[in-house]
Design a protein around this motif. Structure first.
Motif, PDB file in Angstrom:
ATOM      1  N   PHE A  24       0.782  -1.277  -0.135  1.00 28.30           N
ATOM      2  CA  PHE A  24       0.017  -0.099  -0.029  1.00 28.30           C
ATOM      3  C   PHE A  24       1.019   1.174  -0.145  1.00 28.30           C
ATOM      4  CE2 PHE A  24      -2.188  -3.413   2.366  1.00 28.30           C
ATOM      5  CZ  PHE A  24      -3.262  -3.731   1.349  1.00 28.30           C
ATOM      6  N   VAL A  25       1.861   1.324  -0.622  1.00 26.81           N
ATOM      7  CA  VAL A  25       2.889   2.409  -0.881  1.00 26.81           C
ATOM      8  C   VAL A  25       1.957   3.420  -1.688  1.00 26.81           C
ATOM      9  CG1 VAL A  25       4.990   3.278  -1.937  1.00 26.81           C
ATOM     10  CG2 VAL A  25       4.935   1.052  -0.640  1.00 26.81           C
ATOM     11  N   GLN A  26       1.847   4.716  -1.108  1.00 27.89           N
ATOM     12  CA  GLN A  26       1.140   5.785  -1.751  1.00 27.89           C
ATOM     13  C   GLN A  26       1.865   6.912  -2.191  1.00 27.89           C
ATOM     14  OE1 GLN A  26      -1.716   7.200   1.046  1.00 27.89           O
ATOM     15  NE2 GLN A  26      -3.234   5.391   0.743  1.00 27.89           N
ATOM     16  N   ARG A  27       3.248   6.866  -1.476  1.00 22.65           N
ATOM     17  CA  ARG A  27       4.152   7.912  -2.202  1.00 22.65           C
ATOM     18  C   ARG A  27       5.622   7.577  -1.893  1.00 22.65           C
ATOM     19  NH1 ARG A  27       4.256  11.101   3.281  1.00 22.65           N
ATOM     20  NH2 ARG A  27       3.221   9.492   4.636  1.00 22.65           N
ATOM     21  N   PRO A  28       6.399   8.490  -2.336  1.00 23.70           N
ATOM     22  CA  PRO A  28       7.825   8.143  -2.343  1.00 23.70           C
ATOM     23  C   PRO A  28       8.425   8.107  -0.951  1.00 23.70           C
ATOM     24  CG  PRO A  28       7.683   9.621  -4.180  1.00 23.70           C
ATOM     25  CD  PRO A  28       6.268   9.473  -3.421  1.00 23.70           C
ATOM     26  N   GLU A  29       7.791   8.873  -0.137  1.00 28.31           N
ATOM     27  CA  GLU A  29       8.426   9.157   1.163  1.00 28.31           C
ATOM     28  C   GLU A  29       8.068   7.944   2.213  1.00 28.31           C
ATOM     29  OE1 GLU A  29       6.394  11.252  -0.236  1.00 28.31           O
ATOM     30  OE2 GLU A  29       7.592  13.075  -0.571  1.00 28.31           O
ATOM     31  N   ASP A  30       6.899   7.175   1.794  1.00 31.79           N
ATOM     32  CA  ASP A  30       6.822   5.793   2.436  1.00 31.79           C
ATOM     33  C   ASP A  30       8.005   4.776   2.503  1.00 31.79           C
ATOM     34  OD1 ASP A  30       4.343   6.801   2.731  1.00 31.79           O
ATOM     35  OD2 ASP A  30       3.224   5.387   1.415  1.00 31.79           O
ATOM     36  N   ILE A  31       8.459   4.687   1.190  1.00 26.42           N
ATOM     37  CA  ILE A  31       9.686   4.032   0.990  1.00 26.42           C
ATOM     38  C   ILE A  31      10.791   4.670   1.519  1.00 26.42           C
ATOM     39  CG2 ILE A  31      11.497   3.085  -0.821  1.00 26.42           C
ATOM     40  CD1 ILE A  31       8.790   1.605  -0.800  1.00 26.42           C
ATOM     41  N   GLU A  32      11.013   5.635   1.687  1.00 30.21           N
ATOM     42  CA  GLU A  32      12.126   6.502   2.285  1.00 30.21           C
ATOM     43  C   GLU A  32      12.125   6.323   3.919  1.00 30.21           C
ATOM     44  OE1 GLU A  32      11.699  10.510   0.950  1.00 30.21           O
ATOM     45  OE2 GLU A  32      12.274  10.015  -0.978  1.00 30.21           O
ATOM     46  N   GLU A  33      10.809   6.087   4.358  1.00 28.94           N
ATOM     47  CA  GLU A  33      10.559   6.001   5.989  1.00 28.94           C
ATOM     48  C   GLU A  33      11.132   4.566   6.205  1.00 28.94           C
ATOM     49  OE1 GLU A  33       7.143   5.786   9.360  1.00 28.94           O
ATOM     50  OE2 GLU A  33       6.670   7.024   7.417  1.00 28.94           O
ATOM     51  N   LEU A  34      10.613   3.652   5.412  1.00 22.53           N
ATOM     52  CA  LEU A  34      11.212   2.281   5.559  1.00 22.53           C
ATOM     53  C   LEU A  34      12.542   2.215   5.474  1.00 22.53           C
ATOM     54  CD1 LEU A  34      10.526  -0.978   5.934  1.00 22.53           C
ATOM     55  CD2 LEU A  34      10.505  -0.710   3.318  1.00 22.53           C
ATOM     56  N   GLN A  35      13.366   2.978   4.633  1.00 20.68           N
ATOM     57  CA  GLN A  35      14.669   2.833   4.397  1.00 20.68           C
ATOM     58  C   GLN A  35      15.376   3.351   5.587  1.00 20.68           C
ATOM     59  OE1 GLN A  35      14.909   4.417   0.484  1.00 20.68           O
ATOM     60  NE2 GLN A  35      15.455   2.548  -0.400  1.00 20.68           N
ATOM     61  N   ALA A  36      14.822   4.665   5.963  1.00 23.66           N
ATOM     62  CA  ALA A  36      15.470   5.255   7.284  1.00 23.66           C
ATOM     63  C   ALA A  36      15.387   4.281   8.418  1.00 23.66           C
ATOM     64  CB  ALA A  36      14.651   6.398   7.570  1.00 23.66           C
ATOM     65  N   PHE A  37      14.172   3.550   8.653  1.00 25.50           N
ATOM     66  CA  PHE A  37      13.959   2.693   9.648  1.00 25.50           C
ATOM     67  C   PHE A  37      15.001   1.403   9.718  1.00 25.50           C
ATOM     68  CE2 PHE A  37      12.363  -1.090  11.702  1.00 25.50           C
ATOM     69  CZ  PHE A  37      12.159  -0.584  13.340  1.00 25.50           C
ATOM     70  N   VAL A  38      15.369   1.048   8.616  1.00 20.96           N
ATOM     71  CA  VAL A  38      16.257  -0.241   8.283  1.00 20.96           C
ATOM     72  C   VAL A  38      17.718   0.455   8.687  1.00 20.96           C
ATOM     73  CG1 VAL A  38      17.374  -1.590   6.638  1.00 20.96           C
ATOM     74  CG2 VAL A  38      14.892  -1.267   6.914  1.00 20.96           C
ATOM     75  N   ARG A  95      25.562  -5.928   9.271  1.00 27.06           N
ATOM     76  CA  ARG A  95      24.922  -6.630   8.381  1.00 27.06           C
ATOM     77  C   ARG A  95      24.602  -5.578   6.922  1.00 27.06           C
ATOM     78  NH1 ARG A  95      21.937  -7.811  13.172  1.00 27.06           N
ATOM     79  NH2 ARG A  95      22.223  -9.979  13.487  1.00 27.06           N
ATOM     80  N   ASN A  96      24.242  -6.166   5.804  1.00 27.33           N
ATOM     81  CA  ASN A  96      23.968  -5.270   4.626  1.00 27.33           C
ATOM     82  C   ASN A  96      22.317  -5.040   4.625  1.00 27.33           C
ATOM     83  OD1 ASN A  96      26.457  -5.062   3.225  1.00 27.33           O
ATOM     84  ND2 ASN A  96      26.193  -7.171   2.595  1.00 27.33           N
ATOM     85  N   ALA A  97      21.837  -3.785   4.305  1.00 24.93           N
ATOM     86  CA  ALA A  97      20.500  -3.508   4.348  1.00 24.93           C
ATOM     87  C   ALA A  97      19.951  -4.266   3.292  1.00 24.93           C
ATOM     88  CB  ALA A  97      20.323  -2.079   3.897  1.00 24.93           C
ATOM     89  N   PRO A  98      18.659  -4.777   3.598  1.00 21.52           N
ATOM     90  CA  PRO A  98      17.959  -5.583   2.645  1.00 21.52           C
ATOM     91  C   PRO A  98      17.405  -4.787   1.373  1.00 21.52           C
ATOM     92  CG  PRO A  98      16.579  -5.230   4.537  1.00 21.52           C
ATOM     93  CD  PRO A  98      17.867  -4.676   4.825  1.00 21.52           C
ATOM     94  N   LYS A  99      17.204  -5.442   0.281  1.00 19.35           N
ATOM     95  CA  LYS A  99      16.828  -4.466  -0.787  1.00 19.35           C
ATOM     96  C   LYS A  99      15.055  -4.239  -0.471  1.00 19.35           C
ATOM     97  CE  LYS A  99      19.329  -6.439  -4.397  1.00 19.35           C
ATOM     98  NZ  LYS A  99      20.662  -7.215  -3.497  1.00 19.35           N
ATOM     99  N   VAL A 100      14.430  -3.215  -1.176  1.00 26.34           N
ATOM    100  CA  VAL A 100      12.885  -2.843  -0.991  1.00 26.34           C
ATOM    101  C   VAL A 100      12.061  -3.174  -1.766  1.00 26.34           C
ATOM    102  CG1 VAL A 100      11.452  -1.067   0.049  1.00 26.34           C
ATOM    103  CG2 VAL A 100      13.811  -1.146   1.259  1.00 26.34           C
ATOM    104  N   MET A 101      10.984  -3.610  -1.668  1.00 23.03           N
ATOM    105  CA  MET A 101       9.953  -3.795  -2.869  1.00 23.03           C
ATOM    106  C   MET A 101       8.749  -3.166  -2.319  1.00 23.03           C
ATOM    107  SD  MET A 101       8.095  -7.200  -4.557  1.00 23.03           S
ATOM    108  CE  MET A 101       9.501  -8.205  -3.749  1.00 23.03           C
ATOM    109  N   ALA A 102       8.127  -2.219  -3.360  1.00 20.73           N
ATOM    110  CA  ALA A 102       6.984  -1.791  -3.219  1.00 20.73           C
ATOM    111  C   ALA A 102       5.883  -2.739  -3.823  1.00 20.73           C
ATOM    112  CB  ALA A 102       6.830  -0.132  -3.541  1.00 20.73           C
ATOM    113  N   LYS A 103       4.714  -3.040  -2.954  1.00 21.37           N
ATOM    114  CA  LYS A 103       3.999  -3.832  -3.524  1.00 21.37           C
ATOM    115  C   LYS A 103       2.472  -3.458  -3.554  1.00 21.37           C
ATOM    116  CE  LYS A 103       3.294  -7.397  -0.078  1.00 21.37           C
ATOM    117  NZ  LYS A 103       1.905  -8.342  -0.256  1.00 21.37           N
TER     118      LYS A 103
END
Length: 69
Positions: free
Chosen positions: A38-52, A61-69
């Motif tokens: 339920f990604v609605q905007r780029p900031e949603d992914i950025e928030e996830l990446q910042a949390f990671v 550890r390496n950061a996992p890849k992120v997929m918007a679905k």
């Protein structure tokens, strides 16, 4: 929760407190991918990446890849 609003951008975090706890645990398992629904905007992914990044900053550890679905 449980409401579909495809044409409305909701000003809420895409990550619930439970999502954050589950993701923090998953990151200890050295996962390769994270999918965010339920990604609605780029900031949603950025928030996830910042949390990671915050969760992994003191580990090797390496950061996992992120997929918007």
């Amino acid at each position: 929760k449980g409401v579909n609003t495809p044409s409305v951008v909701l000003p809420i975090s895409p990550l619930t407190p439970k999502d954050r706890a589950d993701l923090a645990f998953a990151l200890t398992l050295d996962i390769d991918w994270v999918a965010l629904s339920f990604v609605q905007r780029p900031e949603d992914i950025e928030e996830l990446q910042a949390f990671v990044a915050t969760e992994l900053e003191s580990s090797q550890r390496n950061a996992p890849k992120v997929m918007a679905k």
